[in-house]
Design an enzyme around this catalytic site. Structure first.
Site, short mmCIF file in Angstrom:
data_model
loop_
_atom_site.label_atom_id
_atom_site.label_comp_id
_atom_site.label_asym_id
_atom_site.label_seq_id
_atom_site.Cartn_x
_atom_site.Cartn_y
_atom_site.Cartn_z
N ASP A 136 -12.46 -2.01 -7.59
CA ASP A 136 -12.51 -1.09 -8.56
C ASP A 136 -11.77 -0.90 -10.16
OD1 ASP A 136 -14.19 0.63 -7.67
OD2 ASP A 136 -13.67 0.95 -6.63
N TYR A 160 -27.11 8.68 5.19
CA TYR A 160 -28.19 7.90 6.54
C TYR A 160 -27.18 7.63 7.13
CZ TYR A 160 -24.59 5.53 2.97
OH TYR A 160 -23.27 5.74 2.49
N ARG A 185 -16.26 4.48 6.10
CA ARG A 185 -15.53 3.07 5.17
C ARG A 185 -14.11 2.92 6.36
NH1 ARG A 185 -15.52 2.75 -0.30
NH2 ARG A 185 -17.47 4.13 -1.45
N GLU A 239 0.47 -1.35 0.17
CA GLU A 239 0.19 -0.20 -0.28
C GLU A 239 0.64 1.09 0.21
OE1 GLU A 239 -2.72 2.83 0.34
OE2 GLU A 239 -2.69 0.80 -0.35
#
Length: 399
Positions: free
Chosen positions: A296, A218, A112, A37
């Protein structure tokens, strides 16, 4: 047969939701993987997401659902469509009872970062390599080679590209893919719950729809915040980036004249992010040798079915199952994975694309017909093909 530490060397490029899900499911099947990462710390930009039963089921299977729901919010109402000018409820679905009864799991909303933390808990620390920026992905004699900014190269037996919408691995596998302007941009923002109107603090996923625009809200973060995601015509300043921002005034201008309660909610938001939605056709393949894609990087989709994160998690589960059944033949395993996932994700790309037009109809006869259809629909049952999906059943049925 299950792999061991002496099994294939697996590299995952990207430590987001898809990359960590893949690493967790691989570990569950006995495989070791290394996650690379570029960020120095595992933080998830963006804001909220929806975890529907198909994803919740997989979090439970990984043993991380209990951790996830410590900060997630269980939805009681979903698909609550409201008319833009006065908030008239066009339709609403009882998720409190229906999700568990039909699909065995509830629907949740979350920040997230909370999902990322739950997935990280299932991945050993020694598997995570942070601050590792990949500068190129090349194939040398069929072997994928990753080159990092610090000069190190890695040549894994299996490469998994989980490096997002601007994936280097995808470019190396299929070449540069062209994206079209969709004409839509998205805003995202958070509102502290203490400053939000009561209607926005409910455990409900609400969609306000109107001409050329719609807005979803939400609660997230254990109910401490309300997540807003708004869609509007794209301007020349919109870029495809999670880190680009707009001003609160620009977001308010987009919803000028809408129900005052919604405007009040927007007015309480923090600085909104803004990014362009680019339109991409489904790939006709996403494997090259023993390199593959997920999330993605493989199938970016409009967010109108709230399935982006869920599909990345499903990808990781199916990939691990296929490798577990063919640990000594990665080519066979990856080919089966692509075959199983490509048709399903392409269908979701298609239906998500179509929803952008339906939600943004101008007032008139077509809009009235849409509102009537929404009032008569049962989306929880109609989308059973999404929510009932089980990777273990899918892989077993294909064998």
């Amino acid at each position: 047969m299950m792999a061991t530490e002496a099994g294939p060397r697996i590299a995952i490029l990207g430590g987001g939701i898809g990359g960590l899900a893949a690493a967790a499911f691989l570990r569950d099947k006995g495989f070791h993987s290394d996650v690379y990462e570029q960020a120095a710390a595992l933080t998830e930009v963006g804001a909220g997401l929806v975890i529907a039963p198909n994803a919740a089921r997989l979090l439970r299977r990984l043993g991380v659902l209990d951790r996830f729901i410590e900060r997630a919010v269980r939805m009681e109402i979903g698909w609550e469509f409201r008319r833009w000018e006065n908030g008239t409820v066009l339709s609403a679905e009882n998720l409190q009872d229906g999700c568990k009864r039909l699909y065995g799991e509830h629907t949740y909303t979350a920040h997230r970062a909370d999902l990322l933390n739950a997935l990280r808990s299932a991945v050993p620390e020694h598997s995570l390599h942070l601050g590792r920026r990949c500068v190129s992905v090349e194939f040398e004699g069929g072997q994928a080679v990753l080159r990092f900014e610090d000069g190190e190269t890695v040549s894994p037996d299996i490469l998994i590209g989980a490096d997002g919408i601007h994936s280097r691995v995808r470019s190396a596998i299929v070449g540069q893919t062209q994206a079209r302007e969709s004409g839509i941009c998205a805003f995202r923002a958070l509102v502290p719950a203490r400053e939000a109107p009561e209607f926005a603090r409910r455990h409900a996923q609400t969609l306000w729809i109107g001409p050329d625009h719609h807005l979803v809200h939400y609660p997230v973060s254990g109910g401490d915040y309300v997540n807003l995601v708004a869609f509007a015509p794209a301007g020349s300043s919109s870029v495809e980036s999670w880190t680009a921002t707009a001003t609160l005034g620009e977001l308010l201008d987009e919803f000028d004249g809408w129900d005052p309660r919604l405007v009040e909610l927007i007015r309480s938001a923090d600085t909104p992010g803004r990014w362009a939605l680019l339109d991409r056709e489904p790939l006709d393949h996403w494997n090259r040798g023993t390199a593959t894609l997920l999330g993605d990087a493989a199938h970016p989709m409009f967010p109108f079915f709230a399935q982006g994160a869920a599909q990345a998690i499903e990808d990781g589960a199916v990939l691990a199952l296929c490798l577990a059944e063919n640990p000594h033949s990665p080519l066979t395993a990856l080919g089966r994975y692509e075959e199983l996932r490509r048709r399903r994700t392409a269908r979701l790309q298609e239906v998500s694309h179509g929803r952008s037009h339906i939600n943004h109809l101008p007032d008139g006869l077509e809009q009235q017909a849409r509102d009537l259809a929404y009032a008569q629909a049962d989306p929880l049952r109609a989308n059973g093909w999404i929510y009932a999906y089980d990777p273990e059943v899918a892989v077993s049925a294909s064998g």
